[in-house]
Scaffold this motif. Structure first.
Motif, PDB file in Angstrom:
ATOM      1  N   GLY A  26      -5.349  30.226-121.725  1.00 40.79           N
ATOM      2  CA  GLY A  26      -4.623  30.934-120.682  1.00 40.79           C
ATOM      3  C   GLY A  26      -4.626  32.419-120.966  1.00 40.79           C
ATOM      4  O   GLY A  26      -5.317  32.899-121.872  1.00 40.79           O
ATOM      5  N   GLY A  27      -3.811  33.157-120.214  1.00 39.53           N
ATOM      6  CA  GLY A  27      -3.769  34.599-120.393  1.00 39.53           C
ATOM      7  C   GLY A  27      -3.346  35.020-121.785  1.00 39.53           C
ATOM      8  O   GLY A  27      -3.923  35.946-122.373  1.00 39.53           O
ATOM      9  N   SER A  28      -2.340  34.359-122.353  1.00 36.85           N
ATOM     10  CA  SER A  28      -1.867  34.754-123.685  1.00 36.85           C
ATOM     11  C   SER A  28      -2.907  34.441-124.755  1.00 36.85           C
ATOM     12  O   SER A  28      -3.032  35.180-125.743  1.00 36.85           O
ATOM     13  CB  SER A  28      -0.545  34.061-124.004  1.00 36.85           C
ATOM     14  OG  SER A  28      -0.677  32.655-124.019  1.00 36.85           O
ATOM     15  N   GLU A  29      -3.667  33.359-124.566  1.00 39.43           N
ATOM     16  CA  GLU A  29      -4.725  33.034-125.530  1.00 39.43           C
ATOM     17  C   GLU A  29      -5.868  34.049-125.452  1.00 39.43           C
ATOM     18  O   GLU A  29      -6.509  34.360-126.461  1.00 39.43           O
ATOM     19  CB  GLU A  29      -5.249  31.623-125.288  1.00 39.43           C
ATOM     20  CG  GLU A  29      -4.306  30.524-125.733  1.00 39.43           C
ATOM     21  CD  GLU A  29      -3.105  30.369-124.818  1.00 39.43           C
ATOM     22  OE1 GLU A  29      -2.023  30.004-125.301  1.00 39.43           O
ATOM     23  OE2 GLU A  29      -3.256  30.628-123.589  1.00 39.43           O
ATOM     24  N   ARG A  30      -6.113  34.587-124.265  1.00 35.57           N
ATOM     25  CA  ARG A  30      -7.137  35.633-124.146  1.00 35.57           C
ATOM     26  C   ARG A  30      -6.694  36.902-124.888  1.00 35.57           C
ATOM     27  O   ARG A  30      -7.532  37.635-125.419  1.00 35.57           O
ATOM     28  CB  ARG A  30      -7.420  35.929-122.675  1.00 35.57           C
ATOM     29  CG  ARG A  30      -8.054  34.751-121.932  1.00 35.57           C
ATOM     30  CD  ARG A  30      -8.433  35.119-120.499  1.00 35.57           C
ATOM     31  NE  ARG A  30      -8.798  33.960-119.716  1.00 35.57           N
ATOM     32  CZ  ARG A  30     -10.003  33.385-119.713  1.00 35.57           C
ATOM     33  NH1 ARG A  30     -10.967  33.878-120.475  1.00 35.57           N
ATOM     34  NH2 ARG A  30     -10.250  32.328-118.956  1.00 35.57           N
ATOM     35  N   VAL A  31      -5.389  37.158-124.919  1.00 34.75           N
ATOM     36  CA  VAL A  31      -4.889  38.282-125.705  1.00 34.75           C
ATOM     37  C   VAL A  31      -5.107  38.031-127.191  1.00 34.75           C
ATOM     38  O   VAL A  31      -5.504  38.933-127.934  1.00 34.75           O
ATOM     39  CB  VAL A  31      -3.398  38.532-125.393  1.00 34.75           C
ATOM     40  CG1 VAL A  31      -2.781  39.510-126.394  1.00 34.75           C
ATOM     41  CG2 VAL A  31      -3.248  39.082-123.978  1.00 34.75           C
ATOM     42  N   VAL A  32      -4.868  36.806-127.644  1.00 33.95           N
ATOM     43  CA  VAL A  32      -5.128  36.462-129.043  1.00 33.95           C
ATOM     44  C   VAL A  32      -6.598  36.698-129.374  1.00 33.95           C
ATOM     45  O   VAL A  32      -6.933  37.222-130.449  1.00 33.95           O
ATOM     46  CB  VAL A  32      -4.726  35.006-129.335  1.00 33.95           C
ATOM     47  CG1 VAL A  32      -5.181  34.582-130.729  1.00 33.95           C
ATOM     48  CG2 VAL A  32      -3.224  34.828-129.207  1.00 33.95           C
ATOM     49  N   TRP A  33      -7.472  36.326-128.451  1.00 31.75           N
ATOM     50  CA  TRP A  33      -8.902  36.553-128.676  1.00 31.75           C
ATOM     51  C   TRP A  33      -9.207  38.050-128.771  1.00 31.75           C
ATOM     52  O   TRP A  33     -10.019  38.475-129.600  1.00 31.75           O
ATOM     53  CB  TRP A  33      -9.737  35.919-127.564  1.00 31.75           C
ATOM     54  CG  TRP A  33     -11.206  36.113-127.766  1.00 31.75           C
ATOM     55  CD1 TRP A  33     -12.039  36.915-127.059  1.00 31.75           C
ATOM     56  CD2 TRP A  33     -12.010  35.490-128.770  1.00 31.75           C
ATOM     57  NE1 TRP A  33     -13.317  36.843-127.546  1.00 31.75           N
ATOM     58  CE2 TRP A  33     -13.329  35.976-128.598  1.00 31.75           C
ATOM     59  CE3 TRP A  33     -11.761  34.586-129.791  1.00 31.75           C
ATOM     60  CZ2 TRP A  33     -14.383  35.582-129.416  1.00 31.75           C
ATOM     61  CZ3 TRP A  33     -12.803  34.184-130.617  1.00 31.75           C
ATOM     62  CH2 TRP A  33     -14.097  34.682-130.414  1.00 31.75           C
ATOM     63  N   ALA A  34      -8.552  38.862-127.958  1.00 23.96           N
ATOM     64  CA  ALA A  34      -8.726  40.313-128.031  1.00 23.96           C
ATOM     65  C   ALA A  34      -8.250  40.845-129.385  1.00 23.96           C
ATOM     66  O   ALA A  34      -8.894  41.706-129.996  1.00 23.96           O
ATOM     67  CB  ALA A  34      -7.973  40.996-126.892  1.00 23.96           C
ATOM     68  N   PHE A  35      -7.114  40.315-129.877  1.00 21.76           N
ATOM     69  CA  PHE A  35      -6.640  40.719-131.199  1.00 21.76           C
ATOM     70  C   PHE A  35      -7.648  40.319-132.279  1.00 21.76           C
ATOM     71  O   PHE A  35      -7.861  41.051-133.256  1.00 21.76           O
ATOM     72  CB  PHE A  35      -5.283  40.078-131.491  1.00 21.76           C
ATOM     73  CG  PHE A  35      -4.135  40.677-130.711  1.00 21.76           C
ATOM     74  CD1 PHE A  35      -4.195  41.963-130.210  1.00 21.76           C
ATOM     75  CD2 PHE A  35      -2.976  39.933-130.477  1.00 21.76           C
ATOM     76  CE1 PHE A  35      -3.136  42.513-129.499  1.00 21.76           C
ATOM     77  CE2 PHE A  35      -1.914  40.477-129.776  1.00 21.76           C
ATOM     78  CZ  PHE A  35      -1.996  41.766-129.284  1.00 21.76           C
ATOM     79  N   HIS A  36      -8.249  39.140-132.114  1.00 22.99           N
ATOM     80  CA  HIS A  36      -9.271  38.703-133.067  1.00 22.99           C
ATOM     81  C   HIS A  36     -10.460  39.668-133.060  1.00 22.99           C
ATOM     82  O   HIS A  36     -11.016  39.976-134.124  1.00 22.99           O
ATOM     83  CB  HIS A  36      -9.731  37.287-132.724  1.00 22.99           C
ATOM     84  CG  HIS A  36     -10.972  36.868-133.451  1.00 22.99           C
ATOM     85  ND1 HIS A  36     -10.993  36.570-134.795  1.00 22.99           N
ATOM     86  CD2 HIS A  36     -12.258  36.727-133.013  1.00 22.99           C
ATOM     87  CE1 HIS A  36     -12.223  36.248-135.160  1.00 22.99           C
ATOM     88  NE2 HIS A  36     -13.005  36.341-134.104  1.00 22.99           N
ATOM     89  N   ARG A  37     -10.856  40.129-131.909  1.00 30.22           N
ATOM     90  CA  ARG A  37     -11.951  41.101-131.838  1.00 30.22           C
ATOM     91  C   ARG A  37     -11.580  42.398-132.550  1.00 30.22           C
ATOM     92  O   ARG A  37     -12.430  43.041-133.169  1.00 30.22           O
ATOM     93  CB  ARG A  37     -12.307  41.389-130.371  1.00 30.22           C
ATOM     94  CG  ARG A  37     -12.969  40.229-129.658  1.00 30.22           C
ATOM     95  CD  ARG A  37     -13.269  40.568-128.205  1.00 30.22           C
ATOM     96  NE  ARG A  37     -14.228  41.672-128.078  1.00 30.22           N
ATOM     97  CZ  ARG A  37     -14.621  42.197-126.922  1.00 30.22           C
ATOM     98  NH1 ARG A  37     -14.112  41.721-125.787  1.00 30.22           N
ATOM     99  NH2 ARG A  37     -15.494  43.183-126.882  1.00 30.22           N
ATOM    100  N   MET A  38     -10.321  42.785-132.474  1.00 29.05           N
ATOM    101  CA  MET A  38      -9.870  43.994-133.153  1.00 29.05           C
ATOM    102  C   MET A  38      -9.767  43.789-134.666  1.00 29.05           C
ATOM    103  O   MET A  38     -10.066  44.707-135.437  1.00 29.05           O
ATOM    104  CB  MET A  38      -8.509  44.411-132.595  1.00 29.05           C
ATOM    105  CG  MET A  38      -8.511  44.850-131.148  1.00 29.05           C
ATOM    106  SD  MET A  38      -6.825  45.085-130.484  1.00 29.05           S
ATOM    107  CE  MET A  38      -6.209  46.389-131.540  1.00 29.05           C
ATOM    108  N   PHE A  39      -9.332  42.588-135.075  1.00 24.17           N
ATOM    109  CA  PHE A  39      -9.126  42.290-136.492  1.00 24.17           C
ATOM    110  C   PHE A  39      -9.785  40.950-136.815  1.00 24.17           C
ATOM    111  O   PHE A  39      -9.108  39.916-136.932  1.00 24.17           O
ATOM    112  CB  PHE A  39      -7.629  42.239-136.814  1.00 24.17           C
ATOM    113  CG  PHE A  39      -6.877  43.504-136.460  1.00 24.17           C
ATOM    114  CD1 PHE A  39      -6.977  44.629-137.254  1.00 24.17           C
ATOM    115  CD2 PHE A  39      -6.076  43.555-135.315  1.00 24.17           C
ATOM    116  CE1 PHE A  39      -6.290  45.795-136.942  1.00 24.17           C
ATOM    117  CE2 PHE A  39      -5.388  44.716-134.988  1.00 24.17           C
ATOM    118  CZ  PHE A  39      -5.507  45.841-135.798  1.00 24.17           C
TER     119      PHE A  39
END
Length: 377
Positions: free
Chosen positions: A14-27
């Motif tokens: 969902g939307g919140s999991e896509r944010v987690v994926w974005a954080f993973h890309r950053m770190f």
């Protein structure tokens, strides 16, 4: 800098999991601490995450009925050992912000919303509970509200996904929050030439009450316009029963097929009061306009008369009037796409990095330098 990511649960995309994926890309090296994990229900790229589930993962049926374990989630997050991390970055819409960190650790909480069923939707939620169980539910939610405020005190810096959520954080926690909109994967969406755009409306949504898909169905019933509904949920049978033949229920589709549907539709109908709402932005990345309820997150993602039109009330009459405005307005697909590009990953990462660097610098400036003599009295 050693970083840990924290998220409610990883059981669907969902939307919140896509944010987690974005954080993973950053770190990319940061582990993800969560209550329960369903690897089989997530995209293959999520296999790259170093996921560390809580003790709830081992309970029978936990990965399928995890929401029933909400009373145990505060305890689950408090059991994670955050020692040794310079930064804890939590993605929270319930209990994830409740991890306990050491004084030297900076905790930045990206908040999708405070726990809505315990706060602003409390009375609406209680109406859905079996009357015999309402006293138990009320006591549980009272406990969760108290714990939620205590957990909010553990956060060093709040970041909200929208101004609407920042207002809720201020209301419930008496804390200020910066606002950084969540990212969309702009490159996943491609506008179609005008001769490939069809003359039907589109809904992409879970079929649950607050999404107000019934408004789209009723508006299509009245106007006779074709409507395609992508998604499933507990209201499927009820909505299908009220729909006329010009309304088509497509069910669940892959991300690729959803992107294709978005690029070919006349416009998206969006009737929910959302905290933010990624779907309207995804449609705009496809160059198509949005007909949205003019409240909540839509006010921050849709430009009335430029990338879509608003309707002021959650009524079918209001939606029908907005559809008349839609037909009278000329939209430029390239301009709609440019607006959506401002919500891409790079913009999100740049804003988040700036806030994180400022938070870490603030913590370091607040520390007493080694060798400094402190005199009391």
């Amino acid at each position: 800098m050693k970083v840990a990511l924290v998220h409610e649960w990883l059981t669907t995309l969902g939307g919140s999991e896509r944010v987690v994926w974005a954080f993973h890309r950053m770190f990319p090296e940061a582990p993800v601490f969560t209550t329960v994990h369903r690897k089989d229900l997530l995209p293959a790229e999520f296999n790259r995450l170093d996921v560390r589930p809580s003790f709830l993962q081992k309970l029978p049926g936990a990965t399928r009925h995890y929401q029933k374990l909400l009373p145990l989630m505060p305890l689950a997050f408090e059991q994670f050992d955050m020692a040794g991390y310079d930064l804890v970055l939590s993605s929270s819409h319930a209990c994830a912000k409740g991890v306990i960190t050491r004084p030297e650790t900076v905790h930045v909480c990206y908040t999708h919303t405070p726990m809505r069923y315990a706060w602003d939707l409390y009375h609406s939620y209680q109406e859905t509970v079996n009357p015999l169980l309402r006293p138990v539910s009320a006591a549980l939610l009272s406990y969760l509200r108290q714990w939620d405020v205590l957990a909010a005190n553990r956060v060093d810096h709040f970041v909200a996904n929208s101004r609407e959520v920042a207002r809720r954080i201020n209301k419930h926690y008496r804390r200020k929050a910066a606002v950084v909109p969540p990212p969309i994967d702009v490159e996943r969406f491609t506008p179609r030439p005008a001769n490939q755009v069809e003359d039907h409306l589109l809904v992409v949504s879970r079929l649950v009450p607050y999404k107000r898909v019934d408004l789209a169905v009723e508006a299509a019933n009245r106007t006779g316009q074709r409507l395609r509904i992508i998604g499933d949920g507990p209201l499927y049978a009820e909505l299908k029963a009220m729909a006329k033949p010009n309304v088509e229920f497509v069910g669940h589709l892959s991300d690729e097929l959803v992107a294709d549907e978005m690029a070919r539709c006349k416009a998206l109908l969006f009737g929910a009061f959302e905290d933010f709402g990624l779907v309207p932005l995804e449609v705009q990345a496809s160059g198509r306009p949005v007909v949205a309820y003019g409240a909540g997150g839509a006010l921050e993602t849709v430009i009335d008369g430029v990338t879509g039109v608003f309707f002021p009330e959650q009524t079918a009459d209001s939606v029908v009037a907005a559809l008349v405005r839609l037909d009278r307005t000329e939209f430029e697909p390239a301009a709609i796409r440019r607006h959506a590009e401002g919500f891409g990953f790079e913009a999100f990462a740049e804003q988040m990095r700036g806030m994180i660097e400022a938070a870490v610098a603030e913590r370091r400036m607040g520390e007493i330098p080694t060798g400094t003599e402190v005199v009391y009295g």
